[in-house]
Design an enzyme around this catalytic site. Structure first.
Site, PDB file in Angstrom:
ATOM      1  N   ARG A  80      -0.635  17.645   1.315  1.00 23.44           N
ATOM      2  CA  ARG A  80      -0.186  16.325   0.857  1.00 23.44           C
ATOM      3  C   ARG A  80       0.193  16.363  -0.625  1.00 23.44           C
ATOM      4  O   ARG A  80       1.152  15.720  -1.039  1.00 23.44           O
ATOM      5  CB  ARG A  80      -1.269  15.285   1.118  1.00 23.44           C
ATOM      6  CG  ARG A  80      -0.777  13.862   0.994  1.00 23.44           C
ATOM      7  CD  ARG A  80      -1.783  12.855   1.502  1.00 23.44           C
ATOM      8  NE  ARG A  80      -3.005  12.836   0.684  1.00 23.44           N
ATOM      9  CZ  ARG A  80      -4.050  12.040   0.922  1.00 23.44           C
ATOM     10  NH1 ARG A  80      -4.032  11.228   1.967  1.00 23.44           N
ATOM     11  NH2 ARG A  80      -5.110  12.066   0.148  1.00 23.44           N
ATOM     12  N   LYS A 183       1.081  10.456  -2.705  1.00 22.12           N
ATOM     13  CA  LYS A 183      -0.043   9.954  -3.492  1.00 22.12           C
ATOM     14  C   LYS A 183       0.292  10.072  -4.985  1.00 22.12           C
ATOM     15  O   LYS A 183      -0.053  11.053  -5.650  1.00 22.12           O
ATOM     16  CB  LYS A 183      -1.319  10.723  -3.135  1.00 22.12           C
ATOM     17  CG  LYS A 183      -2.606   9.997  -3.525  1.00 22.12           C
ATOM     18  CD  LYS A 183      -3.813  10.658  -2.915  1.00 22.12           C
ATOM     19  CE  LYS A 183      -5.105   9.964  -3.259  1.00 22.12           C
ATOM     20  NZ  LYS A 183      -5.230   8.633  -2.662  1.00 22.12           N
ATOM     21  N   GLU A 219      -0.530  -0.921   4.837  1.00 25.01           N
ATOM     22  CA  GLU A 219      -1.788  -0.390   4.300  1.00 25.01           C
ATOM     23  C   GLU A 219      -2.753  -1.492   3.918  1.00 25.01           C
ATOM     24  O   GLU A 219      -2.370  -2.649   3.744  1.00 25.01           O
ATOM     25  CB  GLU A 219      -1.510   0.487   3.073  1.00 25.01           C
ATOM     26  CG  GLU A 219      -0.920   1.835   3.440  1.00 25.01           C
ATOM     27  CD  GLU A 219      -1.483   2.953   2.581  1.00 25.01           C
ATOM     28  OE1 GLU A 219      -2.694   2.968   2.339  1.00 25.01           O
ATOM     29  OE2 GLU A 219      -0.690   3.804   2.169  1.00 25.01           O
TER      30      GLU A 219
END
Length: 338
Positions: A80, A183, A219
């Site tokens: 990620r 992220k 989210e």
């Protein structure tokens, strides 16, 4: 072992002994460096400070019931981070670099790994900054990657508790086709205003809707959302949702206990059909939701103040693997030799 009141630990920074660093310059990464400094020297015109060219990860190491220290799904965090780096046009670290840094930080700070019976863990924070000096907006050809650690307490002290969540239609977490699926710091900066707005009204978190139509669930603050109904684990699918490693793990565990799993569009109206709802992420694993309140439409969806049996079962199943109480059938943990 250090003299720490493990029961008083929250989720915050706590000074440990060492961190590790890599520098990228002239087209290549440096060898790993070990530092005992909490600070870094950076030019005031480094691109990360002006244009948000920064990314990070978060994962944990656990001292198990058998005394062994386990790092949980670090390879998934590495992949990620690589995805985030590609999106920000930063140098992409290798999986091997990432893994070596995480393992070294755990080893160097082993005296800060909380004892098993405390329910606490060692949180590991890899972070990368674009350090090229300049004024114009452009990709950074130089970077600094730091991996450090801090002991953190269990998210729920005294047992798992439910939270109340607000739907805020005034602000979006991320733009369609933006950086919502990686992220990066900007995603979190943009969530602060709506988070404070929700807290002022007595809610623990914000549930965001899709930025294009405001008709589908996305989210839940800094965590993924899921709902339970008819023996099915339902979680949203969207190009602007961060792919949570905790959510990925819970989906597999749901299959393991005989549940169906659906990752798909979740219209707001479907909230009324769920038996249980929760937010999931590294910090809390699962935060069961007792109420979702639509601020703009003055509509409430209630799921009871008691922790749902499925949320509890999934939470325990994941924690059992992390703390070595159950067989790691999926090879998610890596034992660190201290």
């Amino acid at each position: 072992m250090v003299d720490i009141d493990w029961g008083a630990l929250g989720f915050d920074y706590y000074k440990t002994d060492y961190n590790v660093r890599y520098h990228f310059a002239d087209g290549k990464w440096s060898e790993m460096e070990i530092s005992d400094s909490e600070y870094m020297t950076m030019h005031m015109s480094s691109l990360c400070l002006h244009y948000g060219i920064e990314l990070f990860e978060g994962l944990k190491a656990f001292r198990g019931v058998d005394g062994k220290v386990r790092l949980f799904r670090a390879e998934a965090n590495a992949e990620r981070m690589r995805s985030s780096a590609r999106r920000l046009c930063l140098p992409v670290p290798t999986v091997e670099m990432f893994m070596a840094a995480c393992e070294k930080v755990v080893q160097l700070n082993s005296r800060f790994i909380p004892p098993y019976e405390t329910g606490a863990s060692l949180y590991i924070r890899p972070v990368m900054f674009g350090t090229t000096v300049g004024l114009g907006v452009r990709a950074s050809k130089e970077a600094l990657m730091i991996v450090y650690a801090a002991p953190v307490g269990p998210y729920f002290k005294g047992g798992m508790q439910t939270i109340k969540v607000a739907i805020d239609r005034e602000q979006d977490r991320a733009a369609p086709r933006g950086t919502g699926d990686v992220k990066v710091g900007g995603n979190y900066a943009s969530s602060l205003m709506s988070g404070l707005h929700a807290h002022d009204k007595g809610f623990s978190n914000v549930l965001y809707l899709d930025p294009a139509t405001h008709s589908k669930i996305e989210e839940c603050g800094a965590a993924n959302f899921f709902g339970i109904k008819n023996n099915t684990y339902v979680t949203p699918a969207s190009g602007s949702i961060l792919p949570s490693i905790t959510n990925m793990s819970l989906r597999q565990l749901a299959v393991d206990i005989g549940m169906n799993v659906e990752q798909r569009d979740v219209p707001v109206e479907e909230l009324a059909t769920f038996e249980e709802c929760g937010a999931c992420g590294t910090a809390a694993v699962i935060s069961p939701i007792s109420e979702i309140y639509d601020l703009e439409r003055d509509k409430s969806y209630s799921y009871g103040t008691e922790v749902g049996k499925t949320c509890l079962k999934l939470y325990n199943a994941l924690q059992d693997i992390q703390y070595g109480r159950a067989e790691d059938r999926h090879g998610w943990t890596r034992i660190i030799e201290l």
